[in-house]
Design an enzyme around this catalytic site. Structure first.
Site, mmCIF file in Angstrom:
data_model
loop_
_atom_site.group_PDB
_atom_site.id
_atom_site.type_symbol
_atom_site.label_atom_id
_atom_site.label_comp_id
_atom_site.label_asym_id
_atom_site.label_seq_id
_atom_site.Cartn_x
_atom_site.Cartn_y
_atom_site.Cartn_z
ATOM 1 N N THR A 1 0.808 -1.221 0.000
ATOM 2 C CA THR A 1 0.000 0.000 0.000
ATOM 3 C C THR A 1 0.841 1.270 0.000
ATOM 4 O OG1 THR A 1 -1.802 -1.110 1.122
ATOM 5 C CG2 THR A 1 -1.741 1.276 1.334
ATOM 6 N N ASP B 1 1.466 -6.387 -4.613
ATOM 7 C CA ASP B 1 0.669 -6.450 -3.393
ATOM 8 C C ASP B 1 1.207 -7.651 -2.622
ATOM 9 O OD1 ASP B 1 -1.513 -7.373 -1.612
ATOM 10 O OD2 ASP B 1 -2.685 -5.820 -2.611
ATOM 11 N N SER B 2 1.397 -7.524 -1.323
ATOM 12 C CA SER B 2 2.088 -8.600 -0.605
ATOM 13 C C SER B 2 1.249 -9.864 -0.474
ATOM 14 C CB SER B 2 2.598 -8.129 0.754
ATOM 15 O OG SER B 2 1.575 -8.095 1.701
ATOM 16 N N THR C 1 1.585 -4.781 4.107
ATOM 17 C CA THR C 1 1.421 -5.221 5.494
ATOM 18 C C THR C 1 0.858 -6.640 5.596
ATOM 19 O OG1 THR C 1 -0.782 -4.221 5.603
ATOM 20 C CG2 THR C 1 1.079 -2.888 6.374
ATOM 21 N N ASP C 2 0.115 -7.069 4.557
ATOM 22 C CA ASP C 2 -0.629 -8.329 4.698
ATOM 23 C C ASP C 2 0.267 -9.519 5.047
ATOM 24 O OD1 ASP C 2 -2.953 -6.999 4.204
ATOM 25 O OD2 ASP C 2 -3.142 -7.637 2.109
ATOM 26 N N THR D 1 3.118 -9.988 14.364
ATOM 27 C CA THR D 1 1.915 -10.487 13.720
ATOM 28 C C THR D 1 1.064 -9.290 13.312
ATOM 29 O OG1 THR D 1 0.799 -12.588 14.102
ATOM 30 C CG2 THR D 1 0.136 -10.831 15.519
ATOM 31 N N THR E 1 -0.497 -22.450 19.273
ATOM 32 C CA THR E 1 -1.812 -21.987 19.737
ATOM 33 C C THR E 1 -2.479 -21.038 18.736
ATOM 34 O OG1 THR E 1 -3.033 -20.855 21.485
ATOM 35 C CG2 THR E 1 -0.791 -20.097 21.098
ATOM 36 N N GLN E 2 -3.802 -21.097 18.721
ATOM 37 C CA GLN E 2 -4.585 -20.137 17.920
ATOM 38 C C GLN E 2 -4.603 -18.762 18.583
ATOM 39 O OE1 GLN E 2 -8.576 -21.664 17.600
ATOM 40 N NE2 GLN E 2 -7.898 -23.543 16.614
HETATM 41 N N1 ASP Z 1 -2.713 -5.510 0.361
HETATM 42 C C1 ASP Z 1 -1.638 -4.648 0.804
HETATM 43 C C2 ASP Z 1 -0.365 -5.457 0.776
HETATM 44 O O1 ASP Z 1 -0.141 -6.241 1.656
HETATM 45 C C3 ASP Z 1 -1.930 -4.132 2.157
HETATM 46 C C4 ASP Z 1 -0.903 -3.180 2.738
HETATM 47 O O2 ASP Z 1 0.179 -2.977 2.238
HETATM 48 O O3 ASP Z 1 -1.208 -2.593 3.795
HETATM 49 O O4 ASP Z 1 0.402 -5.321 -0.143
#
Ligand code: ASP
Length: 349
Positions: free
Chosen positions: A17, A61-62, A93-94, A170, A281-282
């Site tokens: 993003t 996009d990750s 971030t994903d 996480t 663990t979950q």
């Molecule tokens: N979908 C985006 C990614 O992981 C989300 C982000 O970067 O916040 O590339």
């Protein structure tokens, strides 16, 4: 904090993003190139660092990140290791916590900072969090202690107001600027008026050892998540996934699972077939204590290995990494019982 000027930093832009712009036709965000990103943060020049960059072509996009990409990032760091004081990886971030975990295993004896960051809002947006994250990540990558050594000598995630160990992080919010947490290990630094490093928590590799980059990952691994109502046939189907070598079993609470034969027997048989089953663990915080309840004991008796307080991201990437090194089942199990680079607190209880 000592941040001398003219430090040499390499920015590896993978996408996410932070560098995205809106597609005028669909209004969906899509990755854009690095020059767009850096043009939006003229303040970076005020830092006075020598910054070079390389970028994924095209940036992604990750959600599309995979072990080949991790290998590409690790290779870039290996090739340029001697030329730069620190590395900043810009990433979506994903799957950032997976990449951070994977890189931590790949980069043995790392003595320089590898700081991963991104943002929740694109850098071109007025309220973006990307500008601050990028600038702080660069400052962290340039930070030196009184002896002139890098403050951070590990893979870390810089996001919002904290610096976290990469393999302990996480993603916990899809909306908030405060998107990452490390529930089972303290922050490495708090970002406020100052960047306050917490020296006692920073990882240090054995001194005098050269960087060793091991990029091979084996993807014959999977998650098996428990939920009340899981059926015998669903379980059986997953345990017989063709070619599978390692399973991260996402259990309840402190590592608990059903004790009935319809569940335990197929798990034991999977272990006997040579599949490594790792109990994780979950829960977001805390870890597996397989001696606490009978429901955890039964898994241990079936040959399931404790994952202690490892994150699910570090668990799956560690399995990929260990199998990728060509280790046999017994050696993989042994390596799961030790911390390779600060990813797990092994408690013998
Ligand atoms: N979908 C985006 C990614 O992981 C989300 C982000 O970067 O916040 O590339």
């Amino acid at each position: 904090m000592t941040t001398q000027k003219h430090h040499r930093l390499l920015v590896i832009y993978t996408g996410g993003t932070i560098g995205m712009i809106e597609n005028p036709a669909t209004h969906a965000l899509q990755p854009f190139d690095f020059s767009h990103l850096i043009d939006n943060v003229p303040k970076v020049r005020k830092l006075g660092y020598d910054i070079d960059n390389i970028q994924f072509d095209p940036p992604i996009d990750s959600a599309n990140m995979n072990p080949q990409h991790w290998s590409d990032i690790a290779l870039a760091i290996e090739r340029h290791y001697a030329d730069y004081d620190g590395f900043v990886v810009l990433h979506g971030t994903d799957t950032m916590a997976f990449t951070a975990s994977a890189l931590s295993f790949m980069l043995k004896n790392l003595r320089k900072p590898v700081i991963i960051t991104g943002s929740q809002l694109p850098i071109g947006e007025v309220r973006t969090d990307g500008e601050e994250n990028l600038i702080t990540a660069l400052q962290v990558a340039a930070a030196r202690n009184a002896e002139g050594a890098p403050r951070v000598q590990e893979v870390a995630i810089l996001f919002n107001d904290s610096l976290l160990r990469g393999n302990r992080s996480t993603k916990m919010s899809a909306n908030n600027f405060d998107a990452f947490k490390s529930y089972n290990y303290p922050e490495l630094a708090r970002i406020g008026l100052d960047i306050s490093f917490r020296e006692e928590y920073l990882y240090r590799a054995q001194p005098g050892q050269p960087l060793i980059v091991r990029r091979q990952m084996d993807t014959s691994v999977m998650y098996l998540e428990l939920y009340p109502g899981i059926t015998c046939s669903t379980l059986d189907h997953q345990l017989h996934t063709p070619g599978i070598r390692g399973i991260v079993l996402k259990t309840f609470g402190a590592g608990n699972a059903p004790t009935e034969p319809w569940f335990i027997n197929p798990i034991r048989e999977a272990v006997e077939r040579g599949i490594v089953v790792l109990n994780v663990t979950q829960c977001a915080a805390g870890g597996v204590n397989s001696t606490l309840y009978e429901t955890g004991n039964a898994l241990t008796a079936a040959g399931v290995v404790s994952g202690y307080d490892i994150t699910r991201e570090a668990a799956i990437t560690k399995l990929m990494f260990l199998f990728g090194q060509g280790l046999d089942v017994q050696a993989v199990k042994e390596q799961l019982q030790v911390s390779l680079c600060g990813e797990v607190t092994v408690s013998r209880r």
